[in-house]
Design a protein around this motif. Structure first.
Motif, short mmCIF file in Angstrom:
data_model
loop_
_atom_site.label_atom_id
_atom_site.label_comp_id
_atom_site.label_asym_id
_atom_site.label_seq_id
_atom_site.Cartn_x
_atom_site.Cartn_y
_atom_site.Cartn_z
N LEU A 1 0.90 38.60 42.33
CA LEU A 1 0.11 39.82 41.57
C LEU A 1 -1.39 39.49 41.58
N ALA A 2 -1.62 38.24 41.28
CA ALA A 2 -3.07 37.68 41.43
C ALA A 2 -3.52 37.63 42.61
N TYR A 3 -2.81 37.46 43.71
CA TYR A 3 -3.01 37.43 45.21
C TYR A 3 -3.45 38.77 45.67
N PHE A 4 -2.55 39.72 45.38
CA PHE A 4 -2.86 41.09 45.82
C PHE A 4 -4.23 41.67 45.07
N LEU A 5 -4.20 41.35 43.72
CA LEU A 5 -5.24 41.92 42.96
C LEU A 5 -6.63 41.65 43.27
N GLY B 1 4.51 27.53 51.68
CA GLY B 1 4.67 28.82 51.68
C GLY B 1 4.70 29.85 50.28
N ARG B 2 3.75 29.48 49.28
CA ARG B 2 3.63 29.96 48.20
C ARG B 2 1.99 30.21 47.98
N VAL B 3 1.87 31.27 47.02
CA VAL B 3 0.26 31.54 46.54
C VAL B 3 -0.04 30.38 45.63
N VAL B 4 -1.43 30.05 45.62
CA VAL B 4 -1.83 28.95 44.76
C VAL B 4 -3.02 29.53 44.09
N THR B 5 -2.93 29.77 42.85
CA THR B 5 -4.15 30.09 42.17
C THR B 5 -4.97 28.89 41.79
N LEU B 6 -6.30 29.06 41.24
CA LEU B 6 -7.05 28.10 41.36
C LEU B 6 -6.62 27.09 40.01
N GLY B 7 -5.97 27.85 38.88
CA GLY B 7 -5.28 27.01 37.77
C GLY B 7 -4.17 26.34 38.46
N ILE B 8 -3.27 26.77 39.27
CA ILE B 8 -2.11 25.96 39.78
C ILE B 8 -2.76 24.78 40.62
N ALA B 9 -3.61 24.97 41.38
CA ALA B 9 -4.52 23.84 42.20
C ALA B 9 -4.87 22.88 41.25
N ILE B 10 -5.54 23.32 40.04
CA ILE B 10 -5.78 22.11 39.12
C ILE B 10 -4.79 21.36 38.62
N ASN C 1 -11.05 33.64 21.62
CA ASN C 1 -11.26 32.31 22.51
C ASN C 1 -11.21 32.50 23.80
N MET C 2 -11.02 31.69 24.66
CA MET C 2 -11.01 31.93 26.15
C MET C 2 -9.67 32.36 26.66
N GLY C 3 -9.72 32.94 27.71
CA GLY C 3 -8.17 33.18 28.24
C GLY C 3 -8.22 33.41 29.79
N THR C 4 -7.33 33.02 30.67
CA THR C 4 -7.32 33.21 31.82
C THR C 4 -6.65 34.53 32.26
N LEU C 5 -6.56 34.80 33.67
CA LEU C 5 -5.86 35.94 33.98
C LEU C 5 -4.50 36.17 33.85
N VAL C 6 -3.72 35.01 33.94
CA VAL C 6 -2.36 34.90 33.70
C VAL C 6 -2.02 35.31 31.96
#
Lengths: 283, 103
Positions: free
Chosen positions: A263-267, A121-130, A233-238
């Protein structure tokens, strides 16, 4: 007299009750929100075509766009991309690999994230899936903001390059609630400076904030993860969410918090139809 | 993989412009890590570009050069298809080289 007071109180209770139920019953229509959101920017900046919004601030400053073109002769994210590719293709100690955790071997799927997971019942971003994939294979979670996570995301995003973003909000009360929470987060003012995300990235989009051009919220998520010259360097949306929250003097949420997931889900949902263009480079 | 160099060279009206991005930590030896220990110096000392076997640029670099340095220069001559190569040696004796052709 007492009767009148009682009657008044009763009426006010009834009023409160109806307000609360009206808020809960306000229909959530992500599709209509997205049309209005994209329409707002298209109407405000008629010269910028929809797909060009993935280039963010470069639509609004010629000098920044020229510098960007020069920088892109040697994309600064190239080393991260190569590292990410080799990490992605390296087997875990138990013999499995990242590809085994994702549909289509993890190739060309970044445009479908963030995703609603009906099981939790939660949103999973690609980072969280990894990170879920790592935990399932007995490894530690990676930091969601930068470092190896950004490298892997850079590679996985690059395999979706140009594919239209396709985030789905299923007709599930929890998914709709997550979408609504993300929307509320985006439009709520916070911090000592009392800014909402929308203050800068909708109202003031395309304007200058000192030397920088404020990117419109539309298309913003498409270029992540990105190499930011300021970070070096590199950074993610979070990482960017946390940076923005700090800039308005508010306490950032945790990288894997529900607030940032929603927020990532909505955006990202607002960017549906725009091409994935990550990894990117920004000043 | 560990030592990576991106190079591209193009020629226009008798001048060849070479650009290269070198992956290297370029640790100066003056920086401490999170544990408070000094990160030992590790930087490129000599970088050399050759065009068709002839050296066109030698750079004596040191700790002041940035991480993952970018270099751009041009020289007279050179035509499309000529080989161009770059090599470096750092203070630990590590080496890397790559060759390409002028576009």
């Amino acid at each position: 007299m007492r009767l009148i007071i009682m009657a008044l109180m009763g009426a006010s209770f009834a009023l409160f009750g109806s307000l609360a139920s009206a808020r809960a019953a306000t229909p959530i229509n992500p599709q209509a929100d997205m049309k209005a959101f994209q329409g707002y920017f298209l109407k405000r900046f008629p010269k910028v075509p929809l797909a060009a919004y993935v280039n963010g601030p470069y639509n609004f400053s010629k000098s920044e766009a020229d510098q960007w073109k020069q920088i892109m002769e040697f994309p600064p994210y190239q080393f991260a991309l190569d590292t990410g590719k080799s990490v992605f293709n390296t087997k875990f100690p138990n013999g499995k690999d990242y590809a085994s955790c994702f549909p289509n071997g993890g190739v060309g799927i970044a445009q479908n994230y963030p995703m609603f997971d009906p099981k939790t019942g939660r949103v999973v971003t690609l980072g969280i899936a990894i990170n879920r994939c790592r935990v399932a294979n007995g490894l530690k979670k990676l930091k969601l903001t930068t470092g190896p996570m950004a490298d892997i995301l850079a590679y996985m995003t690059s395999t979706s390059d140009g594919k239209p973003i396709n985030v789905v909000v299923p007709n599930n009360p929890k998914a709709l609630a997550a979408y609504r929470a993300g929307k509320e987060y985006f439009y709520s003012r916070r911090g000592q400076l009392n800014f909402s995300c929308a203050s800068c990235h909708v109202q003031e989009a395309g304007m200058h904030l000192r030397g920088n051009v404020l990117a419109p919220a539309l298309g913003m998520t498409a270029a992540f993860p990105l190499y930011r010259s300021k970070w070096g360097n590199m950074g993610t949306l979070v990482r960017r969410f946390i940076g923005c929250n700090k800039k308005v003097h508010s306490v950032p949420a945790k990288p894997d918090s529900a607030a940032y997931r929603d927020l990532a889900y909505f955006l990202t949902y607002m960017n549906n139809g725009l091409p994935v263009s990550g990894p990117g480079a920004r000043p | 993989m560990a030592h990576q160099i991106l190079i591209h060279a193009s020629t226009a009206s008798g001048m060849t412009t070479v650009e290269a991005l070198v992956k290297h930590p370029m640790d100066s030896g003056f920086v401490k890590d999170k544990a408070g220990k000094i990160i030992p110096p590790h930087y490129i000392e000599v970088i050399e570009f050759t065009h068709a076997g002839k050296v066109v640029l030698t750079g004596f670099w040191g700790p002041a050069v940035s991480k993952n340095p970018f270099i751009k220069f041009s020289f007279k001559g050179g035509k499309s298809g000529d080989p161009i190569s770059v090599s470096w040696v750092d203070n630990k004796g590590e080496k890397a080289s790559v060759s390409s052709n002028i576009m």
